[in-house]
Design a protein around this motif. Structure first.
Motif, mmCIF file in Angstrom:
data_model
loop_
_atom_site.group_PDB
_atom_site.id
_atom_site.type_symbol
_atom_site.label_atom_id
_atom_site.label_comp_id
_atom_site.label_asym_id
_atom_site.label_seq_id
_atom_site.Cartn_x
_atom_site.Cartn_y
_atom_site.Cartn_z
ATOM 1 N N ALA A 64 50.933 61.144 37.760
ATOM 2 C CA ALA A 64 51.605 61.037 39.044
ATOM 3 C C ALA A 64 50.649 60.692 40.170
ATOM 4 O O ALA A 64 50.974 59.943 41.065
ATOM 5 N N ASN A 65 49.485 61.249 40.148
ATOM 6 C CA ASN A 65 48.503 60.928 41.174
ATOM 7 C C ASN A 65 47.119 61.041 40.569
ATOM 8 O O ASN A 65 46.944 61.582 39.485
ATOM 9 N N GLU A 66 46.132 60.524 41.241
ATOM 10 C CA GLU A 66 44.800 60.490 40.669
ATOM 11 C C GLU A 66 44.151 61.858 40.646
ATOM 12 O O GLU A 66 43.353 62.165 39.783
ATOM 13 N N ASN A 67 44.484 62.703 41.615
ATOM 14 C CA ASN A 67 43.897 64.035 41.660
ATOM 15 C C ASN A 67 44.919 65.042 41.153
ATOM 16 O O ASN A 67 45.680 65.610 41.909
ATOM 17 N N ASP B 44 45.431 68.902 42.464
ATOM 18 C CA ASP B 44 45.873 69.255 43.804
ATOM 19 C C ASP B 44 47.302 68.795 44.051
ATOM 20 O O ASP B 44 47.637 68.301 45.112
ATOM 21 N N MET B 45 48.151 68.926 43.029
ATOM 22 C CA MET B 45 49.548 68.548 43.170
ATOM 23 C C MET B 45 50.285 69.669 43.891
ATOM 24 O O MET B 45 50.191 70.830 43.501
ATOM 25 N N THR B 46 51.019 69.326 44.938
ATOM 26 C CA THR B 46 51.740 70.331 45.707
ATOM 27 C C THR B 46 53.234 69.993 45.777
ATOM 28 O O THR B 46 53.654 68.867 45.524
ATOM 29 N N TYR B 47 53.995 70.995 46.156
ATOM 30 C CA TYR B 47 55.433 70.824 46.353
ATOM 31 C C TYR B 47 55.710 69.724 47.373
ATOM 32 O O TYR B 47 56.607 68.902 47.198
ATOM 33 N N GLU B 48 54.924 69.677 48.425
ATOM 34 C CA GLU B 48 55.114 68.669 49.471
ATOM 35 C C GLU B 48 55.017 67.265 48.891
ATOM 36 O O GLU B 48 55.825 66.384 49.210
ATOM 37 N N GLU B 49 54.029 67.041 48.001
ATOM 38 C CA GLU B 49 53.890 65.732 47.367
ATOM 39 C C GLU B 49 55.038 65.468 46.392
ATOM 40 O O GLU B 49 55.586 64.370 46.324
ATOM 41 N N TYR B 50 55.392 66.495 45.651
ATOM 42 C CA TYR B 50 56.417 66.361 44.615
ATOM 43 C C TYR B 50 57.754 65.905 45.187
ATOM 44 O O TYR B 50 58.409 65.020 44.642
ATOM 45 N N VAL B 51 58.187 66.513 46.285
ATOM 46 C CA VAL B 51 59.504 66.192 46.836
ATOM 47 C C VAL B 51 59.527 64.835 47.529
ATOM 48 O O VAL B 51 60.606 64.347 47.875
ATOM 49 N N THR B 52 58.379 64.211 47.731
ATOM 50 C CA THR B 52 58.362 62.889 48.357
ATOM 51 C C THR B 52 58.258 61.768 47.332
ATOM 52 O O THR B 52 58.254 60.596 47.709
ATOM 53 N N TRP B 53 58.181 62.109 46.029
ATOM 54 C CA TRP B 53 58.144 61.062 45.007
ATOM 55 C C TRP B 53 59.411 60.232 45.081
ATOM 56 O O TRP B 53 60.507 60.759 45.241
ATOM 57 N N ASP B 54 59.260 58.934 44.917
ATOM 58 C CA ASP B 54 60.443 58.068 44.938
ATOM 59 C C ASP B 54 60.649 57.340 43.609
ATOM 60 O O ASP B 54 61.461 56.432 43.518
ATOM 61 N N ASN B 55 59.907 57.765 42.573
ATOM 62 C CA ASN B 55 60.024 57.065 41.287
ATOM 63 C C ASN B 55 60.937 57.785 40.301
ATOM 64 O O ASN B 55 61.109 57.343 39.165
ATOM 65 N N GLN C 204 47.887 71.695 38.794
ATOM 66 C CA GLN C 204 47.599 70.723 37.742
ATOM 67 C C GLN C 204 48.881 70.357 37.003
ATOM 68 O O GLN C 204 49.627 71.228 36.541
ATOM 69 N N ILE C 205 49.145 69.064 36.887
ATOM 70 C CA ILE C 205 50.310 68.609 36.137
ATOM 71 C C ILE C 205 50.083 68.913 34.661
ATOM 72 O O ILE C 205 49.115 68.457 34.063
ATOM 73 N N ILE C 206 50.983 69.728 34.085
ATOM 74 C CA ILE C 206 50.837 70.074 32.666
ATOM 75 C C ILE C 206 51.820 69.307 31.791
ATOM 76 O O ILE C 206 51.646 69.247 30.576
ATOM 77 N N SER C 207 52.847 68.724 32.382
ATOM 78 C CA SER C 207 53.825 68.022 31.570
ATOM 79 C C SER C 207 54.613 67.032 32.403
ATOM 80 O O SER C 207 55.106 67.362 33.470
ATOM 81 N N MET C 208 54.685 65.801 31.910
ATOM 82 C CA MET C 208 55.607 64.798 32.429
ATOM 83 C C MET C 208 56.206 64.128 31.204
ATOM 84 O O MET C 208 55.819 63.043 30.808
ATOM 85 N N ALA C 209 57.112 64.838 30.574
ATOM 86 C CA ALA C 209 57.625 64.405 29.277
ATOM 87 C C ALA C 209 58.697 63.334 29.424
ATOM 88 O O ALA C 209 59.426 63.312 30.406
ATOM 89 N N ALA D 100 54.008 72.324 22.067
ATOM 90 C CA ALA D 100 53.898 73.672 21.489
ATOM 91 C C ALA D 100 52.790 74.492 22.144
ATOM 92 O O ALA D 100 53.002 75.658 22.493
ATOM 93 N N LYS D 101 51.618 73.912 22.317
ATOM 94 C CA LYS D 101 50.498 74.666 22.895
ATOM 95 C C LYS D 101 50.807 75.073 24.340
ATOM 96 O O LYS D 101 50.561 76.212 24.735
ATOM 97 N N ILE D 102 51.357 74.164 25.113
ATOM 98 C CA ILE D 102 51.679 74.474 26.506
ATOM 99 C C ILE D 102 52.718 75.588 26.581
ATOM 100 O O ILE D 102 52.593 76.537 27.360
#
Length: 198
Positions: free
Chosen positions: A4-7, A10-21, A31-36, A125-127
C-alpha cells in the motif's frame, strides 16, 4: 499480497481511510500484515455457513454477528466520540460476535469483539496463529476460533486471565460449543464441505 505504501511501518487509520483504490488491509503496530486477494470458494462456503448459524441464533438478541469485510479497531475506546487519526492497529476477521452495542459503529467495530473466527489458508496460518492471536489476546477477546479447511478442524481458544489458551480441537464430526453465546453449538457437519475423493 499487495503493497500500500513504501513505509509499511507507519500505516495509520488516517492514511487508510483516504485510499481510493478499494484495497483493504490489516495492520498491527502500523505494519501491514495482510492484503489478501478475494477468498477461495471453499473459504467463502465455510464463512457463509457460519454466518447462517450465528446470524440465526443472534437474531432478536443483544449480540450481533458480522462477517468480513468489517474493520475491527481492537485497542480503541468505544466511548470516545472519534478515533485518533494515528490509530495503528486494525484487523478484518472472517466472522465476529459483538455483545456490546456501544462497540458497533456505522462502518467499523471499536474495541474487542466477544468472539473472533479466522478461516486460515496456508499463506495466512502463521499470522492467524501468532500475530493475530496475540493481538486478540492483548485486546481481551474472550473466544477465538481458528478454522482449518484443509484438515477440517476447529481450534478453540478461550481467554483465561490475560491469555488465550487452546481449550479444544474439534473435527468435522463434532459440534462446537460457543462459550460466549448460551446454549449454542455449531455442528461442523453443516460447516465443512464434503471433500471429493481422489
Amino acid at each position: 499480497m499487495g503493497v500500500a505504501n513504501e513505509n509499511q511501518n507507519d500505516m495509520t487509520y488516517e492514511e487508510y481511510v483516504t485510499w481510493d483504490n478499494g484495497e483493504r488491509c490489516e495492520v498491527l503496530e502500523g505494519q501491514i500484515i495482510s492484503m489478501a486477494p478475494s477468498p477461495l470458494p471453499e473459504h467463502q462456503d465455510i464463512s457463509m455457513q457460519l454466518s447462517i448459524e450465528f446470524g440465526s441464533y443472534v437474531r432478536g438478541k443483544n449480540c450481533k454477528a458480522f462477517a468480513a469485510p468489517i474493520d475491527v479497531y481492537l485497542f480503541e475506546d468505544a466511548n470516545k466520540e472519534w478515533m485518533d487519526d494515528r490509530v495503528r492497529n486494525w484487523l478484518i476477521p472472517d466472522l465476529i460476535v459483538v455483545c456490546d452495542p456501544n462497540k458497533i459503529k456505522r462502518n467499523k467495530i471499536i474495541g474487542a469483539p466477544d468472539l473472533v473466527i479466522e478461516i486460515i489458508s496456508p499463506s495466512s496460518a502463521k499470522i492467524d496463529r501468532m500475530d493475530k492471536r496475540l493481538a486478540y489476546q492483548q485486546a481481551g477477546v474472550n473466544e477465538y476460533w481458528i478454522i482449518d479447511p484443509a484438515n477440517q478442524i476447529v481450534e478453540v481458544y478461550l481467554l483465561k486471565g490475560q491469555s488465550l489458551e487452546l481449550a479444544n480441537v474439534y473435527d468435522k464430526e463434532d459440534a462446537v460449543p460457543v462459550h460466549v453465546l448460551e446454549n449454542l453449538k455449531i455442528d461442523l457437519r453443516d460447516v465443512f464441505p464434503e471433500q471429493e475423493a481422489d
